[in-house]
Scaffold this active site. Structure first.
Site, PDB file in Angstrom:
ATOM      1  CB  THR A  16      -1.058   0.194   1.285  1.00  0.00           C
ATOM      2  OG1 THR A  16      -1.801  -1.294   1.227  1.00  0.00           O
ATOM      3  CG2 THR A  16      -1.863   1.343   1.282  1.00  0.00           C
ATOM      4  CB  SER A  59       1.969  -7.573   1.719  1.00  0.00           C
ATOM      5  OG  SER A  59       0.671  -7.367   2.253  1.00  0.00           O
ATOM      6  CG  ASP A  92      -2.910  -7.853   3.914  1.00  0.00           C
ATOM      7  OD1 ASP A  92      -3.388  -6.818   4.637  1.00  0.00           O
ATOM      8  OD2 ASP A  92      -3.532  -7.934   2.556  1.00  0.00           O
TER       9      ASP A  92
END
Length: 338
Positions: A16, A59, A92
Site C-alpha cells: 500500500t 504483500s 498484510d
C-alpha cells in the site's frame, strides 16, 4: 557516509505504501523506492538515503524466498557502510516477514520494516510519516543490537511480538503480549527496558538452498466441533512440519488430539495459541487435547509465539536442516520465551 550524513538503505517491496491509481480506481503497487523517499519531507536532512526497488508486489504475494533475498540485500548494505536499513512493504504479511528477517538478522545495525495503511493518494496518507520514523529509527544509535524492528504509527515494535490487529486502522500494529519496544517522539527513537533478542539462526547458502525444495509447513487452526479431519488431510500430503493453532492455551478436542498424535509421529508438529496473546500452557490441564496431553503425544509447544510466528520458526529450522525433535523442542523453548 555522504555530506556528513549517515547512509540508510531503503529497499521497497511494494504494498500500500507504494500503491497508486491513474484513473481513480483501486490502487496497485507502482511507486519505486526512489519516489517513496522523494515524497517524505525532512528525509534528506535525516540521512543520505540509498533507495532501491527490490520487488513490486502486494504483500499477500510475498513469499519466503523473496524475503530472504531482501535479507541478503540488507546485509550487503550494512557491510557496505550503511548505518541501518529500512524495508517498505504491504501490511498484510508484515508481522510474518519481519519475524522471518529477525530470525536471521545477525548485524548490530538496525533493520526496520514499515508500510502504510493508506495509499499515497488518500487523505491522511500515513506512509511518509512511517517511512520518516523508520529512517530516523535506523539512524539512532539506541536502535543497534535490537534485531529487526517494526516502525508504525509512531511506535517501535520487536518483530518477534508484533501483530497486525486491525484490517484498516492506521494504528493496526500492536504487540499484544508485551507492548511496544519504544516510541518515536519529536524526531527521536526512545526505548524502554532492553528486550531479549535470541541468537540469530545461521543463514544457509541461499544460492544453492533456494534452488532446492523448500520446507512445506502448513498451518491448521482449530474451531468448534473440529475432529481433526483437515489435519488428517494435511498430514496425508506429507509436509515437512505442521503447526496447529489451538484454543486457549493451545488446546484441541479429544478427537483432534488423536490426529495430532498420529501426525507428530510422522513430522515435527508444533501447537500454539490462536488467541492472539498469551502462551501455550505447560502443566495446568491434563484432559485429552490439553497442553499436557499434546506434549505427551509428541507435539511441541510454541510458548508465547503466535501460530504465524511459530510456523516461521519451524520453517526456518527445517530450512537449516534441523529435524531432531529434542533440538526443535529446545529451540521453541528458547525463542518462544520472553
Amino acid at each position: 557516509m555522504s555530506s556528513g550524513r549517515p547512509v540508510v538503505a531503503v529497499g521497497a517491496l511494494g504494498g500500500t505504501i507504494a500503491s497508486s491509481s491513474t484513473d481513480g480506481s483501486a490502487v496497485v503497487p507502482t511507486l519505486s523506492a526512489e519516489r517513496l523517499a522523494e515524497a517524505v519531507p525532512g528525509l534528506v536532512e535525516s540521512a543520505a538515503v540509498h533507495a532501491e526497488t527490490l520487488a513490486m508486489l502486494p504483500s499477500p504475494s510475498l513469499d519466503e524466498p523473496t524475503v530472504l533475498r531482501a535479507l541478503c540485500w540488507a546485509r550487503e548494505q550494512v557491510d557496505g557502510g550503511a548505518v541501518g536499513v529500512v524495508l517498505t512493504q504491504g501490511t498484510d504479511t508484515l508481522e510474518e516477514t519481519s519475524y522471518l528477517l529477525d530470525l536471521f538478522w545477525d548485524r548490530p545495525e538496525p533493520l526496520v520494516v514499515t508500510g502504510a495503511m493508506r495509499s499515497p493518494q488518500s487523505a491522511g496518507a500515513d506512509g511518509p510519516a512511517n517511512l520518516l520514523t523508520a529512517v530516523r529509527t535506523a539512524v539512532a544509535p539506541a536502535s543497534r543490537d535490537r534485531g529487526v524492528l517494526v516502525a508504525f504509527d509512531d511506535e517501535l515494535h520487536q518483530a518477534r511480538w508484533v501483530a497486525k490487529t486491525d484490517s484498516v486502522a492506521t494504528g493496526a500494529f500492536r504487540s499484544p503480549v508485551f507492548g511496544p519496544l519504544g516510541r518515536y517522539v519529536e524526531g527521536e527513537a526512545l526505548y524502554g527496558a532492553p528486550a531479549r533478542h535470541p541468537v540469530p539462526v545461521e543463514l544457509p547458502d541461499l544460492r544453492t538452498r533456494l534452488e532446492e525444495p523448500l520446507p512445506r509447513v502448513p498451518l491448521v487452526v482449530t474451531h468448534l466441533g473440529d475432529k481433526g479431519e483437515v489435519l488428517d488431510v494435511v498430514t496425508a500430503a506429507e509436509p515437512d512440519g505442521i503447526v496447529v493453532g489451538g484454543f486457549g492455551a493451545g488446546h484441541v478436542s479429544a478427537e483432534m488430539a488423536e490426529v495430532v498424535g498420529r501426525a507428530a509421529v510422522a513430522v515435527p508438529l508444533v501447537f500454539a495459541s490462536r488467541t492472539g496473546a498469551g502462551p501455550t500452557g505447560r502443566a495446568m490441564y491434563g484432559y485429552p487435547g490439553s497442553e499436557v496431553d499434546l506434549v505427551r503425544r509428541g507435539a511441541i509447544a510454541a510458548g508465547w509465539l503466535s501460530p504465524f510466528k511459530a510456523r516461521l520458526l519451524l520453517w526456518t529450522l527445517l530450512l537449516t536442516g534441523e529435524t531432531d525433535g529434542e533440538r526443535l523442542r529446545a529451540a521453541f523453548a528458547d525463542r518462544g520465551a520472553p
